[in-house]
Write an enzyme that holds these catalytic residues in place. Structure first.
Site, PDB file in Angstrom:
ATOM      1  N   ASP A   2      -7.719   4.519   4.623  1.00 27.29           N
ATOM      2  CA  ASP A   2      -6.360   4.063   4.300  1.00 27.29           C
ATOM      3  C   ASP A   2      -6.337   3.294   2.981  1.00 27.29           C
ATOM      4  O   ASP A   2      -7.377   2.844   2.472  1.00 27.29           O
ATOM      5  CB  ASP A   2      -5.865   3.163   5.446  1.00 27.29           C
ATOM      6  CG  ASP A   2      -4.353   3.224   5.624  1.00 27.29           C
ATOM      7  OD1 ASP A   2      -3.661   3.628   4.686  1.00 27.29           O
ATOM      8  OD2 ASP A   2      -3.885   2.852   6.714  1.00 27.29           O
ATOM      9  N   ASP A  59       4.014   7.523   7.743  1.00 30.78           N
ATOM     10  CA  ASP A  59       4.096   6.649   8.909  1.00 30.78           C
ATOM     11  C   ASP A  59       5.344   6.985   9.724  1.00 30.78           C
ATOM     12  O   ASP A  59       5.533   6.479  10.823  1.00 30.78           O
ATOM     13  CB  ASP A  59       4.163   5.174   8.474  1.00 30.78           C
ATOM     14  CG  ASP A  59       2.790   4.655   8.077  1.00 30.78           C
ATOM     15  OD1 ASP A  59       1.799   5.360   8.309  1.00 30.78           O
ATOM     16  OD2 ASP A  59       2.717   3.537   7.522  1.00 30.78           O
TER      17      ASP A  59
HETATM   18  C1  GLA Z   1      -0.958   2.061   7.391  1.00 28.82           C
HETATM   19  C2  GLA Z   1      -1.139   3.439   7.968  1.00 28.82           C
HETATM   20  C3  GLA Z   1      -0.891   3.414   9.455  1.00 28.82           C
HETATM   21  C4  GLA Z   1      -1.825   2.417  10.108  1.00 28.82           C
HETATM   22  C5  GLA Z   1      -1.665   1.056   9.461  1.00 28.82           C
HETATM   23  C6  GLA Z   1      -2.712   0.087   9.957  1.00 28.82           C
HETATM   24  O1  GLA Z   1       0.363   1.675   7.445  1.00 28.82           O
HETATM   25  O2  GLA Z   1      -0.301   4.352   7.333  1.00 28.82           O
HETATM   26  O3  GLA Z   1      -1.055   4.692  10.021  1.00 28.82           O
HETATM   27  O4  GLA Z   1      -3.147   2.877   9.977  1.00 28.82           O
HETATM   28  O5  GLA Z   1      -1.787   1.128   8.046  1.00 28.82           O
HETATM   29  O6  GLA Z   1      -2.628  -1.127   9.346  1.00 28.82           O
END
Ligand code: GLA
Length: 770
Positions: free
Chosen positions: A470, A538
């Site tokens: 990420d 997301d």
């Molecule tokens: C980001 C990612 C999510 C999750 C969060 C965790 O927003 O896109 O899918 O992994 O971080 O903090």
């Protein structure tokens, strides 16, 4: 295939030709990019017969107006006044360049290159241009990918002068198209609204698509399309362009005063300055081009085949991707070992194959203000540690996946306390934070080494078969004390990132890498050369996801688009959508689940089990089939994915009309003479959806929102109309009438009940009839 014919260089793929000519002056004139042609080459050229007044001619020996010519690449200062792909302070201190053809070589395969690039090209041509006054060379490098109808382009600049050359702008490719009646199609958005398709008609002037956030960004994807005005999904001419790069990108379309389109793409010149000392060279990222004369679906097929065959890592090509359950939306930071094991057990029962432990498993990370940078397991949450947890998950016969955010650090972390200098900041200036975190200085080799060590040590602790990589903030305060010129920052950062990812991939080839950046903030071809799938957004609300997945589908195959079924009402849109629709959207990609499956109602559990079984049955088609969009009317979508004469159709209705029209089921890519058995995946209809109307559907003596009905509602669903057809391809192309939708009177099991956000999946399979 690449060959020379007289002064012309011809590049060919299965269906396309790309032709340019080496002019007597040493300039490269762009001649043709389109459907394969065997024409007399001189007839394909733009005919400049009298010039156009107020023009500058290149030289007395070669009095050509560079401003009017379609060119392969252009340089400042010799009479071309259109948008320039290149700007440098040359070793002689001037901005004027005079690069002319010197030589060319044709080789088999791709060109050996440091930056991520497409592998296994059929042929590559390296055309060297030379600026004699400055003693500087430029290589224009073209590769052909025969079967996928794609051509890539990139450039290397080499300084052989004692004096330094300073690059300010260097595009990976440029092409002049002598027409302007095109629309520019771009894929733009932001967090939770990535890659929405936007169409702009072109007129005179410059249009740009760019990112300045340090990543390819969710604002504007680097990929874009130029489509003739009458082009649609299945008809017409379109050019598709993308860039194998994950940092700041810039693309522009400039329409000249004579209606010629100049198109370019490359690293964004924003804050960019790259000095080249004697004998140093600079490589640009690789640009990808394709062309379709059969509409946008065909253009997408070229790009999809190219990515699946030449961009994603070899060992992930054609690999069936596992169905994951990710714990993020179920628990966020609030979990412990018991909860995780419970969730995993429940997931296994549903048919899930990979359990992914997301953020919050390390250090003191109980919210997003702390812990980033320290990947030692949080023993309060997971007392037995990662190894034991992974083993437990493995014993359930599931793979174990883990989340990392390696490029970042929280000030509240051991790493920051020990090495505050690892985080980027401008001297004497307080750095700005994003999601409470700072960015690690990937321009610094020491930091890159540290990240590798830290990451690899953690990975070695447990049996990890999937990593979610990420990156959750945009870059600010870009400054590295390891750089002599801060204009190198953004690109060096990406080189540092690629260095880590390359080692990760080499050391752990078996680990499936899914990349993510707050969802789709770094959905690009660069990242796809390391990890074959990207968490697209997301946003998992199916109605808005449709737009995101549709946008991505133009330039990226379904095997790269990671999609999860989540809870409703949805966390970001508050929309309550049927479970079936969440699946029907998420299945057009790499399917996963991201919800608390411990608390599913019995009917939901049954439905999810059936969904997973259905997806597994057709997984190869969903992930690697040929994907088609249907010309969209308003917000209603239809997708199709096909392989070996099995076809799956997804139909999505956003808002139901009162007393809706009759509808037909249409299919593409079917053989007219073949017979198909068509069936609809049964759609679960929960009695909740009826509210007080339930009394009209089934005669029950109970209040619809009373205890009895609530209990019944956990188990009982109503039957929805199912389709079963035996029809031939001709009829499917022509459209086969579907059972009517509910028109306001009488519930019965022969009437399709979709309502708002309703959707359906149909499978058409060829059968032999005697
Ligand atoms: C980001 C990612 C999510 C999750 C969060 C965790 O927003 O896109 O899918 O992994 O971080 O903090």
């Amino acid at each position: 295939m690449i060959y020379q014919k007289d002064s012309f260089i011809c590049l060919e793929t299965k269906e396309l030709s790309y032709i340019f000519e080496i002019l007597p002056s040493g300039h490269l004139e762009h001649v043709y990019f389109g459907t394969k042609t065997k024409s007399k080459l001189t007839d394909l050229k733009v005919k400049i017969t009298a010039g156009a007044g107020s023009q500058v001619l290149y030289s007395d020996d070669h009095p050509i107006p560079l401003d009017l010519l379609p060119l392969e690449y252009s340089f400042i200062g010799k009479g071309d006044y259109r948008l320039m792909p290149f700007e440098a302070k040359m070793p002689n201190g001037s901005f004027v360049c005079d690069f002319k053809y010197k030589s060319h070589t044709i080789i088999d395969d791709s060109y050996d290159y440091n930056l991520p690039h497409a592998l296994n090209a059929d042929k590559t041509i390296i055309v060297t241009l030379y600026d004699e006054v400055n003693n500087v060379e430029v290589d224009l490098i073209y590769s052909t990918f025969f079967e996928t109808n794609t051509i890539t382009r990139k450039l290397i600049i080499r300084n052989m002068n004692e004096n330094t050359l300073v690059i300010r702008k260097v595009m990976s490719m440029m092409i002049d198209v002598p027409e302007m009646d095109y629309d520019l199609i771009t894929f733009d958005g932001g967090w939770i609204k990535e890659t929405h398709k936007h169409i702009r008609p072109l007129s005179y002037g410059t249009y740009s698509i760019e990112s300045t956030t340090g990543a390819s960004s969710n604002r504007h994807n680097p990929g874009f399309i130029l489509a003739k005005k009458d082009t649609n999904e299945d008809y017409g001419i379109a050019i598709g362009i993308n860039l194998v790069y994950s940092g700041n990108h810039y693309s522009a379309v400039h329409v000249s005063n004579h209606g010629m389109m100049r198109v370019m793409t490359g690293i964004n010149p924003h804050c960019f300055e790259w000095p080249l000392e004697k004998n140093a060279f600079f490589e640009t990222p690789e640009a990808v081009l394709t062309y379709s004369a059969q509409g946008l679906n065909k253009l997408s097929h070229n790009m999809h085949d190219f990515i699946n065959g030449h961009i994603v890592p070899k060992n992930n090509q054609k690999e069936l991707r596992p169905i994951v359950l990710n714990n993020w939306e179920a628990f966020m930071f609030d979990f412990n070992q018991r909860k995780i094991i419970n969730l995993a057990r429940k997931a296994k029962k549903l048919g899930v194959e990979m359990f992914v432990l997301d953020d919050g498993w390390f250090s003191n990370r109980n919210d997003d203000t702390k812990g980033l940078g320290d990947y030692d397991v949080n023993r309060k949450k997971l007392p037995s540690g990662l190894d034991k947890l992974a083993k437990k998950i493995n014993r359930m016969k599931m793979g174990f996946g883990l989340w990392f955010e390696p490029e970042m650090v929280n000030q509240d972390s051991k790493l920051f306390t020990m090495h505050p200098e690892f985080a980027i900041k401008v001297p004497y200036l307080e750095p700005s934070k994003g999601r409470n975190q700072l960015v690690l200085d990937l321009c610094n080799d020491k930091v890159v080494r540290y990240i590798k060590e830290n990451l690899f040590n953690t990975i070695d602790c447990a049996n990890i078969s999937y990593i979610k990589w990420d990156m959750n903030r945009h870059i600010s305060d870009m400054y590295s004390n390891k750089l002599s010129n801060q204009g190198m920052f953004f690109h060096k950062y990406i080189l540092g990132l690629y260095d880590i990812l390359k080692d990760l991939k080499t050391r752990y080839p078996h680990i499936l890498l899914e990349t993510c950046s707050s969802g789709g903030n770094r959905f690009d071809l660069g990242m796809l050369t390391f990890g074959p799938q990207v968490w697209a957004s997301d946003n998992t609300d199916p109605m808005t996801r449709l737009k995101i997945q549709e946008g991505l589908s133009y330039l990226y195959p379904l095997s790269t688009i990671s999609c999860h079924v989540s809870e409703a009402p949805h966390a970001q849109t508050l929309r309550k959508t049927p479970l079936e629709t969440r699946f029907n959207v998420a299945s057009f990609g790499v399917l996963g689940y991201e919800l608390d499956v411990r608390v599913l109602k019995p009917y939901e559990r049954k439905a999810v089990k059936e969904q997973i079984a259905f997806y597994k049955k057709y997984r190869d088609i969903f992930q690697y089939g040929k994907f088609y969009r249907f010309n969209r009317k308003g917000n209603d979508f239809q997708f199709q994915v096909s392989k070996d004469d099995t076809h799956i159709i997804g139909r999505y209705q956003t808002i139901v009309d009162a007393s809706p029209n009759f509808e037909k089921l249409y299919l593409k890519n079917v053989n007219e003479a073949n017979t198909y058995s068509v069936y609809s995946k049964p759609n679960v209809l929960n009695i909740d959806r009826f509210g007080h109307l339930i009394k009209h559907a089934v005669k029950v003596p109970f209040k619809h929102d009373g205890l009895v009905m609530r209990i019944i509602g956990k188990y009982k669903t109503l039957d929805n109309a199912q389709t079963k057809l035996l029809v031939d391809g001709a009829a499917l192309k022509n459209g086969v009438p579907l059972k009517q939708q509910f028109m306001g009177t009488y519930y019965n099991t022969e009437t399709r009940l979709l309502g708002d956000y309703g959707s359906e999946l149909y499978v058409a399979e060829k059968i032999e009839v005697s």
